[in-house]
Design a protein around this motif. Structure first.
Motif, mmCIF file in Angstrom:
data_model
loop_
_atom_site.group_PDB
_atom_site.id
_atom_site.type_symbol
_atom_site.label_atom_id
_atom_site.label_comp_id
_atom_site.label_asym_id
_atom_site.label_seq_id
_atom_site.Cartn_x
_atom_site.Cartn_y
_atom_site.Cartn_z
ATOM 1 N N LEU A 38 1.388 -2.746 -0.039
ATOM 2 C CA LEU A 38 0.475 -2.100 -0.284
ATOM 3 C C LEU A 38 0.449 -2.099 -1.800
ATOM 4 O O LEU A 38 -0.873 -2.248 -2.445
ATOM 5 C CB LEU A 38 -0.167 -0.232 0.285
ATOM 6 C CG LEU A 38 -0.732 0.011 1.696
ATOM 7 C CD1 LEU A 38 -0.260 1.560 1.652
ATOM 8 C CD2 LEU A 38 -2.035 -0.358 2.137
ATOM 9 N N ILE A 90 -7.165 -3.044 7.464
ATOM 10 C CA ILE A 90 -6.742 -1.155 7.099
ATOM 11 C C ILE A 90 -6.369 -1.060 6.016
ATOM 12 O O ILE A 90 -5.529 -0.259 5.260
ATOM 13 C CB ILE A 90 -6.323 -0.664 8.676
ATOM 14 C CG1 ILE A 90 -6.999 -0.900 9.467
ATOM 15 C CG2 ILE A 90 -5.187 0.368 8.161
ATOM 16 C CD1 ILE A 90 -6.542 -0.577 10.981
ATOM 17 N N ARG A 91 -5.156 -2.089 6.405
ATOM 18 C CA ARG A 91 -3.802 -2.035 4.932
ATOM 19 C C ARG A 91 -4.561 -1.820 3.351
ATOM 20 O O ARG A 91 -4.593 -1.394 2.584
ATOM 21 C CB ARG A 91 -2.645 -2.795 4.819
ATOM 22 C CG ARG A 91 -1.877 -2.146 6.160
ATOM 23 C CD ARG A 91 -0.576 -2.762 5.942
ATOM 24 N NE ARG A 91 0.239 -2.346 6.977
ATOM 25 C CZ ARG A 91 1.370 -1.201 6.471
ATOM 26 N NH1 ARG A 91 1.622 -0.633 5.528
ATOM 27 N NH2 ARG A 91 1.792 -0.670 7.675
ATOM 28 N N THR A 92 -5.758 -3.158 3.242
ATOM 29 C CA THR A 92 -6.298 -3.378 1.860
ATOM 30 C C THR A 92 -7.125 -2.224 2.147
ATOM 31 O O THR A 92 -7.641 -1.147 1.243
ATOM 32 C CB THR A 92 -8.030 -4.517 2.348
ATOM 33 O OG1 THR A 92 -6.757 -5.905 2.113
ATOM 34 C CG2 THR A 92 -8.495 -4.559 1.094
ATOM 35 N N LYS A 94 -6.631 0.956 2.690
ATOM 36 C CA LYS A 94 -5.733 2.181 2.343
ATOM 37 C C LYS A 94 -5.340 2.097 1.170
ATOM 38 O O LYS A 94 -5.337 2.746 0.230
ATOM 39 C CB LYS A 94 -4.635 1.871 2.798
ATOM 40 C CG LYS A 94 -4.702 2.912 5.133
ATOM 41 C CD LYS A 94 -3.625 2.841 5.150
ATOM 42 C CE LYS A 94 -3.490 3.794 6.783
ATOM 43 N NZ LYS A 94 -2.368 3.904 7.242
ATOM 44 N N ALA A 95 -5.134 1.322 0.201
ATOM 45 C CA ALA A 95 -4.333 -0.159 -0.871
ATOM 46 C C ALA A 95 -6.627 0.764 -2.004
ATOM 47 O O ALA A 95 -5.998 1.246 -2.745
ATOM 48 C CB ALA A 95 -4.522 -1.108 -1.460
ATOM 49 N N THR A 97 -9.028 2.444 -1.310
ATOM 50 C CA THR A 97 -8.425 5.011 -1.464
ATOM 51 C C THR A 97 -7.229 4.500 -2.738
ATOM 52 O O THR A 97 -7.911 5.957 -2.942
ATOM 53 C CB THR A 97 -8.678 4.729 -0.081
ATOM 54 O OG1 THR A 97 -8.692 4.707 0.785
ATOM 55 C CG2 THR A 97 -8.188 6.534 -0.047
ATOM 56 N N PHE A 98 -6.314 3.971 -2.584
ATOM 57 C CA PHE A 98 -5.196 4.703 -3.453
ATOM 58 C C PHE A 98 -5.912 4.629 -4.960
ATOM 59 O O PHE A 98 -5.811 4.998 -5.694
ATOM 60 C CB PHE A 98 -3.829 3.933 -3.325
ATOM 61 C CG PHE A 98 -3.157 4.159 -4.183
ATOM 62 C CD1 PHE A 98 -2.354 5.412 -4.735
ATOM 63 C CD2 PHE A 98 -3.178 2.994 -5.441
ATOM 64 C CE1 PHE A 98 -1.596 5.132 -5.361
ATOM 65 C CE2 PHE A 98 -1.671 3.160 -6.486
ATOM 66 C CZ PHE A 98 -1.726 4.282 -6.005
ATOM 67 N N SER A 101 -9.017 6.529 -5.863
ATOM 68 C CA SER A 101 -8.036 8.459 -5.940
ATOM 69 C C SER A 101 -7.355 8.494 -7.583
ATOM 70 O O SER A 101 -7.290 9.420 -7.928
ATOM 71 C CB SER A 101 -7.230 8.782 -5.282
ATOM 72 O OG SER A 101 -5.632 8.195 -5.162
#
Length: 159
Positions: A38, A90-92, A94-95, A97-98, A101
């Motif tokens: 990530l 999917i991991r992209t 998540k990254a 979203t991080f 945020s």
């Protein structure tokens, strides 16, 4: 020959392995182990979202995959096309979203373009200073993204 005989023969012949920094070290490059991490994906998103040509939300997974394909040694010239990897996408997300945020990127609600914020640019700039493996890799990813956009412009796909 067993291990004892091997080491005795190596000693008799005066064979030595250069370890602990002796001799030339191999060129450092990112390997496939780093691919789905990530932090690497987040840095890649920052690298491409700080440029003039902003990536759009629906294409971010494909662009990250293409940039990494051109940068990670194990995928250069490969036929694997990791931009289509479901795991990478999917991991992209998540990254992304991080990053969103924590206020490092923003996504325009109308155009759906991803832009690095001043904080994101500051974090990225700090990471690419110097001659570290990460700094070198991120500069290469930036160039890869520019080439991808230039190639798309030539094909008439991007303004």
């Amino acid at each position: 020959m067993n291990s004892t005989e091997f080491f005795n023969e190596a000693k008799r012949l005066g064979l030595k392995l250069n370890l602990s920094g002796e001799g030339l070290s191999p060129m450092h490059t990112l390997d496939n182990e780093a691919l789905f991490q990530l932090p690497l994906l987040a840095m890649t998103i920052l690298a491409i979202s700080k440029s003039r040509s902003k990536p759009e939300l629906p294409e971010i997974g494909q662009l990250v995959g293409e940039c990494l394909e051109r940068t990670v040694a194990g995928f250069k010239g490969s036929t694997q096309d990791i931009g289509w990897s479901g795991n990478l996408r999917i991991r992209t997300i998540k990254a992304l979203t991080f990053l969103e945020s924590t206020g490092q990127v923003s996504i325009d609600k109308v155009t759906r373009e991803i832009s690095a914020t001043e904080l994101g640019k500051k974090v990225y700039t700090g990471a690419v200073q110097g001659e570290s493996l990460l700094a070198h890799s991120m500069r290469t990813i930036e160039l890869s993204y520019q080439y991808i956009r230039d190639e798309a412009r030539v094909r008439g796909e991007v303004n």
